[in-house]
Design a protein around this motif. Structure first.
Motif, short mmCIF file in Angstrom:
data_model
loop_
_atom_site.label_atom_id
_atom_site.label_comp_id
_atom_site.label_asym_id
_atom_site.label_seq_id
_atom_site.Cartn_x
_atom_site.Cartn_y
_atom_site.Cartn_z
N VAL A 7 0.81 -1.23 -0.07
CA VAL A 7 0.06 0.09 0.12
C VAL A 7 1.06 1.18 0.04
O VAL A 7 1.83 1.30 0.92
CB VAL A 7 -0.75 0.14 1.26
N HIS A 8 0.53 2.08 -0.86
CA HIS A 8 0.96 3.58 -1.10
C HIS A 8 0.29 4.61 -0.84
O HIS A 8 -1.00 4.74 -1.28
CB HIS A 8 1.71 3.56 -2.26
N GLY A 13 -4.23 12.53 -6.56
CA GLY A 13 -4.30 12.88 -8.05
C GLY A 13 -3.73 11.80 -9.06
O GLY A 13 -3.58 12.27 -10.04
N ILE A 14 -3.11 10.86 -8.64
CA ILE A 14 -2.33 9.89 -9.64
C ILE A 14 -3.38 9.52 -10.73
O ILE A 14 -4.59 9.08 -10.61
CB ILE A 14 -1.85 8.62 -8.98
N THR A 15 -2.77 9.62 -11.86
CA THR A 15 -3.69 9.38 -13.24
C THR A 15 -3.32 7.77 -13.44
O THR A 15 -2.41 7.16 -12.90
CB THR A 15 -3.17 10.24 -14.45
N ALA A 16 -4.08 7.43 -14.42
CA ALA A 16 -3.98 5.98 -15.05
C ALA A 16 -2.78 5.79 -15.74
O ALA A 16 -2.03 4.81 -15.70
CB ALA A 16 -5.19 5.86 -16.10
N ASP A 45 -8.47 10.00 -5.44
CA ASP A 45 -8.91 10.79 -4.49
C ASP A 45 -8.40 10.66 -3.29
O ASP A 45 -8.32 11.46 -2.24
CB ASP A 45 -10.55 10.81 -4.66
N ALA A 46 -8.49 9.34 -2.61
CA ALA A 46 -7.81 8.92 -1.32
C ALA A 46 -6.42 9.00 -1.35
O ALA A 46 -5.82 9.01 -0.24
CB ALA A 46 -8.53 7.52 -0.94
N GLY A 47 -5.78 8.98 -2.53
CA GLY A 47 -4.43 8.86 -2.67
C GLY A 47 -3.77 7.75 -2.25
O GLY A 47 -2.70 7.59 -1.51
N ILE A 48 -4.39 6.39 -2.51
CA ILE A 48 -4.02 5.42 -2.19
C ILE A 48 -3.66 4.42 -3.39
O ILE A 48 -4.52 4.25 -4.27
CB ILE A 48 -4.70 4.62 -1.17
#
Length: 82
Positions: A7-8, A13-16, A45-48
């Motif tokens: 888990v990170h 906001g990470i994109t595909a 959204d959660a940044g996970i």
């Protein structure tokens, strides 16, 4: 070999495309530690970000991720599945 879910956190906001690039970076060097990254998922959204792998140890998983610039915050063995 054991399966691991790592888990990170802090990846809001990470994109595909960014997820794909990070996964490809892991795949490019995974054999050096005897790891195989099977799949990755993200909740921007959660940044996970979650990554599923097979590896000889959690340390091997961590070393690959660290070398590709995204150290995991958690690594969990998942020895049972259905």
């Amino acid at each position: 070999m054991t399966r691991y879910m790592d888990v990170h956190h802090g990846m809001q906001g990470i994109t595909a495309d960014e997820l794909r690039q990070a996964h490809q970076a892991d795949l490019a060097i995974e054999a050096e530690e005897g790891v195989h990254f099977e799949r990755a998922w993200a909740d921007p959204d959660a940044g996970i970000v979650y990554c599923l792998s097979e590896a000889p140890s959690a340390d091997a998983v961590a070393r690959i991720h660290e070398r590709t610039g995204h150290k995991p915050d958690e690594i969990h063995a998942v020895p049972l599945s259905v």
